[in-house]
Design a protein around this motif. Sequence first.
Motif, short mmCIF file in Angstrom:
data_model
loop_
_atom_site.label_atom_id
_atom_site.label_comp_id
_atom_site.label_asym_id
_atom_site.label_seq_id
_atom_site.Cartn_x
_atom_site.Cartn_y
_atom_site.Cartn_z
N LEU A 144 0.83 -1.20 0.00
CA LEU A 144 0.00 0.00 0.00
C LEU A 144 0.87 1.26 0.00
CD1 LEU A 144 -2.85 1.34 0.33
CD2 LEU A 144 -2.39 1.29 2.79
N LEU A 145 1.85 1.30 0.85
CA LEU A 145 2.74 2.47 0.92
C LEU A 145 3.57 2.61 -0.35
CD1 LEU A 145 3.91 2.30 4.64
CD2 LEU A 145 2.36 3.96 3.60
N GLY A 147 2.69 1.65 -3.36
CA GLY A 147 1.80 2.10 -4.43
C GLY A 147 1.40 3.56 -4.28
N THR A 148 1.20 4.03 -3.07
CA THR A 148 0.75 5.42 -2.88
C THR A 148 1.91 6.41 -2.83
OG1 THR A 148 0.72 5.13 -0.49
CG2 THR A 148 -1.34 4.72 -1.68
N GLN A 149 3.07 5.98 -2.51
CA GLN A 149 4.18 6.91 -2.31
C GLN A 149 5.20 6.91 -3.45
OE1 GLN A 149 4.15 9.07 0.35
NE2 GLN A 149 2.17 8.13 0.73
N ARG A 151 4.90 7.77 -6.56
CA ARG A 151 4.81 8.95 -7.44
C ARG A 151 5.57 10.14 -6.84
NH1 ARG A 151 0.04 12.15 -5.73
NH2 ARG A 151 -0.95 10.91 -4.12
N LYS A 152 5.75 10.12 -5.52
CA LYS A 152 6.47 11.21 -4.86
C LYS A 152 7.97 11.02 -4.91
CE LYS A 152 2.74 12.25 -1.65
NZ LYS A 152 2.35 12.31 -0.25
#
Length: 156
Positions: A144-145, A147-149, A151-152
């Motif tokens: 989860l982390l 996948g969500t992080q 792009r940053k």
Amino acid sequence: LDLSNCSLHSVPPGLAEATAAIVLDLTENPLTTLPDGSFLGFIHLQNLAVPLPLECPGGSDAWQDVTVDRSSRLCQGQRNPCNSSVELAWPCPENSVCAPDGPGLVQCLCDNPFHGYKCLREGTFPMLLFGGILGTATVSLSLLLWGTQRRKAKTP
């Protein structure tokens, strides 16, 4: 173990390592008290000589014979507190048995397969279930982390 006339003002801390002692002499020392638990684990102790002002550890009920002479008190034949009458017997919780742990001291040992506080848990620790849940939660949170992080994250 002869510790008589050693100018002891208190029970030496190293005495706790002498739990296999059968005979112990503390006479002719300026001892004022015997702290509770000083003889924890001394299950083989059969003869204990203490200065006259002191009582036998565990009281006179913890010994078969207490003899007083001019300068000392001799405590002989340590009794098993688990085998005493119903009023004096130590109340161990269910699924456990009473075991002596020194003069006037007892411990409660859990019967197999019980363990834990007051011997209420049965069986063994569920390692596979614990490891499976922990592993699944760790992998899920990591994905989860990631996948969500991602792009940053800066790319070179």
